[in-house]
Scaffold this motif. Structure first.
Motif, PDB file in Angstrom:
ATOM      1  N   ALA A  72      -7.782  -1.498   2.269  1.00 17.73           N
ATOM      2  CA  ALA A  72      -7.786  -2.551   1.252  1.00 17.73           C
ATOM      3  C   ALA A  72      -6.352  -2.935   0.915  1.00 17.73           C
TER       4      ALA A  72
ATOM      5  N   ARG B 175       3.034  -9.809  -8.715  1.00 21.93           N
ATOM      6  CA  ARG B 175       1.586  -9.615  -8.595  1.00 21.93           C
ATOM      7  C   ARG B 175       0.838 -10.933  -8.401  1.00 21.93           C
TER       8      ARG B 175
ATOM      9  N   ALA C 136      -0.961   4.694  -1.076  1.00 22.66           N
ATOM     10  CA  ALA C 136      -2.158   4.675  -0.234  1.00 22.66           C
ATOM     11  C   ALA C 136      -1.834   3.975   1.081  1.00 22.66           C
TER      12      ALA C 136
ATOM     13  N   ASN D  31       0.823  -1.208   0.000  1.00 19.39           N
ATOM     14  CA  ASN D  31       0.000   0.000   0.000  1.00 19.39           C
ATOM     15  C   ASN D  31       0.857   1.259   0.000  1.00 19.39           C
TER      16      ASN D  31
ATOM     17  N   GLU E 243      -3.262  -3.877  -7.254  1.00 18.68           N
ATOM     18  CA  GLU E 243      -3.312  -3.391  -8.624  1.00 18.68           C
ATOM     19  C   GLU E 243      -2.767  -1.975  -8.738  1.00 18.68           C
ATOM     20  N   ARG E 244      -3.116  -1.116  -7.786  1.00 20.99           N
ATOM     21  CA  ARG E 244      -2.597   0.255  -7.817  1.00 20.99           C
ATOM     22  C   ARG E 244      -1.085   0.266  -7.670  1.00 20.99           C
ATOM     23  N   ALA E 245      -0.582  -0.603  -6.800  1.00 20.93           N
ATOM     24  CA  ALA E 245       0.865  -0.670  -6.601  1.00 20.93           C
ATOM     25  C   ALA E 245       1.563  -1.238  -7.836  1.00 20.93           C
TER      26      ALA E 245
ATOM     27  N   GLU F 226      -3.981  -2.916  -1.818  1.00 19.55           N
ATOM     28  CA  GLU F 226      -3.927  -2.180  -3.079  1.00 19.55           C
ATOM     29  C   GLU F 226      -2.912  -2.769  -4.054  1.00 19.55           C
TER      30      GLU F 226
ATOM     31  N   ALA G 280       1.745   1.802  -3.395  1.00 20.07           N
ATOM     32  CA  ALA G 280       0.574   2.236  -4.164  1.00 20.07           C
ATOM     33  C   ALA G 280       0.247   3.702  -3.916  1.00 20.07           C
TER      34      ALA G 280
ATOM     35  N   SER H 199      -4.794   3.011   3.417  1.00 17.78           N
ATOM     36  CA  SER H 199      -5.922   2.244   2.884  1.00 17.78           C
ATOM     37  C   SER H 199      -6.154   0.978   3.695  1.00 17.78           C
TER      38      SER H 199
END
Length: 238
Positions: free
Chosen positions: A30, A47, A25, A20, A34-36, A32, A23, A28
Motif C-alpha cells: 500500500a 501530504r 513499512a 513507505n 498517513e503512517r509516514a 503508506e 513509514a 508494504s
C-alpha cells in the motif's frame, strides 16, 4: 501511453518506496502516506500533494471510463513538480543548507560597544547579533528586546552608546524571558522541522526568533550556522 505518463508512473513507484520507508513499512504494497506523515515532517508537509499524486496514478492505471485514451494527461509542469518532490524526499534540505555560515555571521563579544553594534545593525539590516564567548559558543543575543528590557529594569535607567555588551548581558541571555526564544539544532535537522518550529508559538506571546546550528544541537558547542524565519521560508520555496 505518452512518454510523460510512463515517466510519471515510474517516478510514482519510486515515491511510494521513499514514503513507505519513512513509514517504517518498506515492504508494504500500500501507499503508506498517513503512517509516514505521522512520523516524518517532510511527508507531513507534502501530504496533500502526495494524495493528489496517488489519485492521478490510480486514474491513469485504473480507468473507469470506456472511451479510448486517458481521462487525464500528465503535463510537463506537473511531471517536474513530481520529480522535485522525489528529489526532496531523497535528499531533504536540512539546517546545514539554509541560513548563514559561521564565517559570515556578524557576532558580538562582551567588550563590544552598544553604539557601534547598533550602527552595524542599522546599516546592514541585522535584527539579532549572537553574543559569543571565547569558545565561540552562544551565550546570548543582542537585539532591540534586550535594550528595552534593560531600560525598563529599574526606574530612571539609562543606556549609552559607550556601554558594552557585558553591561547589559543579563538582559541578553538566551533565557531572558523576551517575546522571542532561541533554539539549537543539529546540522542534519530537516528543513520541514525548522518550518514547523518557526511557525509554532512557544506560548501565546512567544515565538522562536532564530535557530543556532551546533554539532550536537546543544548550546554548549561552538556556533556553526544561524537560521532566521526568513531563511527557512526562502529554503522551503526552493
Amino acid at each position: 501511453m505518452s512518454e510523460a505518463t510512463e515517466t510519471f508512473i515510474r517516478i510514482f513507484e519510486e515515491i511510494v518506496g521513499e514514503v513507505n520507508r519513512r513509514a517504517g513499512a518498506p515492504g508494504s504494497h500500500a501507499f503508506e502516506i498517513e503512517r509516514a506523515a505521522d512520523r516524518d515532517g517532510t511527508v507531513r508537509r507534502h501530504r496533500t500533494l502526495l494524495l493528489y499524486i496517488r489519485d492521478v496514478r490510480n486514474t491513469l492505471q485504473h480507468p473507469r471510463h470506456h472511451a479510448p485514451g486517458h481521462a487525464v494527461q500528465v503535463t510537463e509542469g506537473f511531471l517536474t513538480e513530481v520529480q522535485d518532490l522525489l528529489r526532496r524526499l531523497r535528499n531533504p534540505p536540512t539546517a546545514n543548507s539554509v541560513g548563514v555560515a559561521r564565517r559570515d555571521i556578524r557576532t558580538a563579544r562582551l567588550d563590544d560597544q552598544l553604539g557601534e553594534l547598533a550602527e552595524i545593525m542599522k546599516r546592514e539590516g541585522f535584527s539579532h547579533l549572537p553574543i559569543l564567548d571565547e569558545r565561540d559558543t552562544v551565550i546570548g543575543v543582542f537585539n532591540e528586546a534586550a535594550v528595552f528590557d534593560h531600560l525598563w529594569a529599574e526606574p530612571e535607567m539609562i543606556i549609552g552608546r559607550g556601554m558594552r555588551i557585558e553591561d547589559i548581558l543579563s538582559h541578553c541571555r538566551l533565557g531572558a524571558g523576551h517575546t522571542e526564544t532561541f533554539k539549537f539544532v543539529r546540522p542534519g535537522t530537516p528543513l520541514d522541522d525548522l518550518v514547523q518550529m518557526f511557525v509554532a508559538l512557544e506560548s501565546p506571546t512567544t515565538r522562536v526568533g532564530a535557530a543556532f546550528v551546533t554539532a550536537s544541537g546543544k548550546e554548549t558547542d561552538p556556533l556553526q550556522r544561524m537560521i532566521t524565519p526568513w531563511d527557512v521560508l526562502a529554503g522551503a520555496r526552493d
